[in-house]
Design an enzyme around this catalytic site. Structure first.
Site, PDB file in Angstrom:
ATOM      1  N   GLU A  32      32.408  -3.906  61.138  1.00  0.00           N
ATOM      2  CA  GLU A  32      31.957  -2.409  60.440  1.00  0.00           C
ATOM      3  C   GLU A  32      33.039  -1.723  60.637  1.00  0.00           C
ATOM      4  O   GLU A  32      33.968  -1.803  61.219  1.00  0.00           O
ATOM      5  CB  GLU A  32      30.747  -1.689  61.154  1.00  0.00           C
ATOM      6  CG  GLU A  32      30.471  -0.307  60.619  1.00  0.00           C
ATOM      7  CD  GLU A  32      29.820  -0.386  59.062  1.00  0.00           C
ATOM      8  OE1 GLU A  32      30.762  -0.780  58.217  1.00  0.00           O
ATOM      9  OE2 GLU A  32      28.753  -0.035  58.915  1.00  0.00           O
ATOM     10  N   HIS A  89      23.032  -6.904  58.045  1.00  0.00           N
ATOM     11  CA  HIS A  89      22.295  -6.788  59.327  1.00  0.00           C
ATOM     12  C   HIS A  89      20.691  -5.889  59.021  1.00  0.00           C
ATOM     13  O   HIS A  89      20.838  -5.136  58.228  1.00  0.00           O
ATOM     14  CB  HIS A  89      22.997  -6.072  60.634  1.00  0.00           C
ATOM     15  CG  HIS A  89      23.419  -4.346  60.333  1.00  0.00           C
ATOM     16  ND1 HIS A  89      22.462  -3.522  60.351  1.00  0.00           N
ATOM     17  CD2 HIS A  89      24.413  -4.114  59.870  1.00  0.00           C
ATOM     18  CE1 HIS A  89      22.961  -2.429  60.024  1.00  0.00           C
ATOM     19  NE2 HIS A  89      24.282  -2.678  59.791  1.00  0.00           N
TER      20      HIS A  89
END
Length: 300
Positions: free
Chosen positions: A105, A17
């Site tokens: 994550e 990201h």
């Protein structure tokens, strides 16, 4: 003319990201849940630039009938990254997109106290990044394969489970219905998750994982299909890039072997399993017998 492995995606591309509020200042984690952390304006710009870069790479293909299929972590920062990347692609190029919890994550715990996290992360460096489990959170090892007894049949919930379903999707042609199209899978995820994915795919050891560097924001790793049906990082990326990522010369040699290897072949020159455990073992029974008899094994 079709590639002999035309049912396989031409590329599997891992994208981290863009810059997030948490990357800019870890204090963001003290008031905002990790999954709600937003991209910065710089992160949004990085994602748009990454989309342009990816589009240029794919549109330079000989086969102009390329398509993309996206997998995205459910976190706000990965979803926003995909939204900006998507601006570079016309809808006719996109086969589909799937939100995928198993590429999220690592869980660092809930609201994070800044000073406490500083101490915890120092402990992680001493303990080892792969096995260190955050209090109330996860380790990188948990991301590889977490057994959850509440899930039906206790199926693996993270990277291993994702890889299994990814291959099932490919085998059943759920993501690749037209063999005349070159398919590119793009996984928009997180730095650690990308490293764990590569570790499992290429069968790297924990020690090798410990030397890997995190991709930068919106950096990507392109695994491209070689002539024999194996995927390799060395088709698109240079030795210098791979060294910067933390790959050893042996790992880079293995990537180069994969460029031409036949699917399912074992790389006999790949030293990190056999040599690690059996470097003190004789090469053959005869060599062992010669040593026991006090002979060097050489002809008299």
């Amino acid at each position: 003319m079709h590639h002999p492995h035309h049912h396989l995606p031409k590329r599997i591309i891992l994208v981290r990201h863009g810059e997030s509020q948490g990357n800019l200042d870890t204090a963001a984690y003290t008031t905002t849940p990790d999954n709600k952390i937003q991209l910065t304006s710089s992160g949004l710009a990085q994602a748009r630039q990454a989309g342009n870069h990816l589009y240029n790479i794919l549109s330079n293909d000989e086969n102009k009938n390329w398509r993309v299929y996206f997998y995205v972590s459910p976190y706000d920062r990965t979803r926003s990254t995909l939204r900006e990347i998507g601006r570079s692609f016309k809808k006719e190029r996109i086969i589909g997109v799937r939100e995928e919890c198993r590429v999220r994550e690592q869980d660092f715990g809930n609201f994070q106290v800044k000073e406490r996290m500083k101490v915890i992360k120092e402990s992680r460096e001493r303990f080892g990044r792969f096995f260190y489990r955050f209090p109330e959170g996860e380790s990188a090892a948990d991301l590889v394969c977490t057994e959850d007894c509440f899930l039906q049949n206790a199926k693996s919930t993270n990277i291993v489970g994702f890889l299994e379903s990814l291959w099932r999707d490919i085998d059943m042609k759920r993501v690749h219905r037209d063999p005349s199209h070159d398919l590119n899978l793009i996984i928009v995820s997180h730095g650690l998750t990308c490293r764990v994915f590569l570790m499992k795919w290429f069968k790297w050891t924990v020690e090798q994982f410990e030397h890997l560097n995190n991709p930068g924001n919106c950096e990507f790793r392109i695994m491209q299909l070689g002539a024999g049906g194996e995927y390799s990082l060395a088709i698109h990326h240079t030795d210098e890039e791979m060294l910067e990522w933390g790959l050893s010369p042996e790992m880079i040699d293995d990537q180069k072997w994969r460029m031409r290897a036949n699917k399912g072949d074992w790389n006999e020159k790949c030293p990190w399993y056999l040599d690690e455990f059996f470097d003190h073992v004789a090469d053959s029974d005869r060599e062992s017998d010669d040593k026991e008899n006090g002979s060097s094994g050489m002809c008299d």
